[in-house]
Enzyme design. Sequence first.
Site, mmCIF file in Angstrom:
data_model
loop_
_atom_site.group_PDB
_atom_site.id
_atom_site.type_symbol
_atom_site.label_atom_id
_atom_site.label_comp_id
_atom_site.label_asym_id
_atom_site.label_seq_id
_atom_site.Cartn_x
_atom_site.Cartn_y
_atom_site.Cartn_z
ATOM 1 N N GLU B 124 0.805 -1.228 0.000
ATOM 2 C CA GLU B 124 0.000 0.000 0.000
ATOM 3 C C GLU B 124 0.833 1.271 0.000
ATOM 4 O O GLU B 124 0.557 2.223 -0.730
ATOM 5 C CB GLU B 124 -0.893 0.030 1.242
ATOM 6 N N SER B 179 -0.427 8.733 9.351
ATOM 7 C CA SER B 179 0.977 8.412 9.114
ATOM 8 C C SER B 179 1.670 9.630 8.531
ATOM 9 O O SER B 179 1.116 10.311 7.665
ATOM 10 C CB SER B 179 1.114 7.252 8.115
ATOM 11 N N ARG B 191 8.700 6.504 7.171
ATOM 12 C CA ARG B 191 7.668 6.975 8.091
ATOM 13 C C ARG B 191 8.380 7.643 9.257
ATOM 14 O O ARG B 191 9.076 6.977 10.022
ATOM 15 C CB ARG B 191 6.836 5.778 8.572
#
Lengths: 360, 360
Positions: B124, B179, B191
């Site tokens: 994703e 996120s 991230r």
Amino acid sequence: MTVSHFDIKKHGYFGADVGGTLAKIMFYEPENDPAISKVRDFVLSSTTYGSTGQRDEKLTVSLPKAKLHFILFETNRMRQAIKLIKAQNILSGVKNISVTGGGAFKFAELVKEELGCIIKKKDEMHCLIHGLNFLLKNVPDEVYYFANPEDDKDEEKAICDVREDMFPYLLVNVGTGVSILKVSNWDDFERVSGSGIGGGTYYGLCRLLTQAKDFSATLEEAVKGDDNSCNMTVGDIYGGSYESLGLDANMTASFFGKLVMGDSYKENVKEADVCKALLYMVTNNVGQIAYLNARLQGLKNIYFAGNFLRTNKIAMKYLSKAIHFWSGGEMKALFLQHEGFFGACGAFLDSEQPNSCESS
Amino acid sequence: MTVSHFDIKKHGYFGADVGGTLAKIMFYEPENDPAISKVRDFVLSSTTYGSTGQRDEKLTVSLPKAKLHFILFETNRMRQAIKLIKAQNILSGVKNISVTGGGAFKFAELVKEELGCIIKKKDEMHCLIHGLNFLLKNVPDEVYYFANPEDDKDEEKAICDVREDMFPYLLVNVGTGVSILKVSNWDDFERVSGSGIGGGTYYGLCRLLTQAKDFSATLEEAVKGDDNSCNMTVGDIYGGSYESLGLDANMTASFFGKLVMGDSYKENVKEADVCKALLYMVTNNVGQIAYLNARLQGLKNIYFAGNFLRTNKIAMKYLSKAIHFWSGGEMKALFLQHEGFFGACGAFLDSEQPNSCESS
């Protein structure tokens, strides 16, 4: 700032911080001063006064030629306290009292009428910082942290002696809202950030969502609750951890996000779960914003203070966990033994300063 | 990444992102390719398909030798969509389809059985970033911001052409959780932070606190509400602004803090006020954490994306206001025209890559 230069004629014996709920008093007891025998006898005769007044003996600070005593009572008992002081004639000879907090304005007239004392109104933030700096410098075990931040049950405290290397530090004051201050020196501080998600958010949402009758009751509930009946974890979304992003399966992905997944979840949620999830949400967020600001300011020491933390060990444990998590174990959440009394201490210290604040 | 190097044999014509609620499809239409005439005729014959399928013509992207089309439908119509595709024989000759999102796992067997296609499962986050980067590079008006962030009513959009200076940037993906990613180059991202206070918190708490029947209904309520019946302002605490700290009287000091002040406040709170206060709380916090991370990473461009923002202009306006406030007017919240379709676009682009993800 040395510890034995207080001129009683200038400073008086008291500093007070009269807030909306609690009134805090610091009593300065110099050695061998016959002028204060009456006050001293009264203060030291007991650790309770009237129906809500309490002196915490564990907090008494011994300085080279004086002692500091710390007393609190409920602000709604203020009128009774003034009557008691008048009846015992305790403050005869005291002309001025330095007071910070909203009550400095509220009770000024009454104190003047009943006791003949002038209330000198002091700026809250200045008093907070001055009182804190004074105690950081003079109390070896003022600062502590939780030795095992990841373990919710283990409350082992460790002392952190900062007296030789105090500045700069980040002060995160968690009250109804949150103020984040960078303190660079004795009189040098600035508000660098803050958050509207604070103690008022926790208790305000608890009041909307539960029948808990007061703040303490919500904390008692929180201990018993399971936040994961409200909160969505990484595992709930991905069926496990999201390894390529380094997200553990047990990590909270969305506070209250589980309630979006279907009505059955909503029906399973207990009030205790809501209290715990709210407490976790607020403290985790305060910890994250504190951590980010500490990084931005290049600061290592983060002190958490404020009314929200008084008698709220669960919140402190959560803050410890949050700082541990967000900093990857590099920083600690630091707490303060005299939590709640810095304003009163600062009002005493500031009593000779002309910069009293006025109501806006 | 140039725009005309797609080998249909490798890429196919489609990329899909099948989420829990919505399925998004990108259709790649090369110029003068007779092999795809059947698919093209079907896709372009209408802007609606079945009961929930929709193609947004405003989003069609014209590349030098191809067009990109964007279609979405409800994931719970997936079985009907597969039947329709089978009945129309649209995908004859297509061997593989690249799919990201949870549905890549959920529907793989069914697609294989019914259509004879292999679903290639794609990560994703990779798809999101690749799709976004591709559209940032190839669509001149992809990025926009609100020209007047402080005015809740004024929704004037301004375009921000970033094609010549794309990297690095901060991507704040606001879904059920949040996120925060630093994107340094085409394939280089990490991230850096996140928050559990996101869309799930907003809607989850709305579900506990109001009777609103779905997400859209909570947003309609939020428009009508007054958050200050829940939120405590600086003025509520200090009777005005706290000038020495630079805090304006109207500033929110504590979200839901007014409910702590007494029962009468609780009785006055309407469901619309709760929706507005929650939306303000969540977006302001996301904006603050985004801003602090942008400062820490030394980044100027902050893009906000994610399901929470789809058809949620109020949230976007609040985010604009938050970034304006926290950055003192120095930064802007940037939004994206193809919001929601980056994953589908990225799945198409990644179709030739071997790095499909597997269920953990």
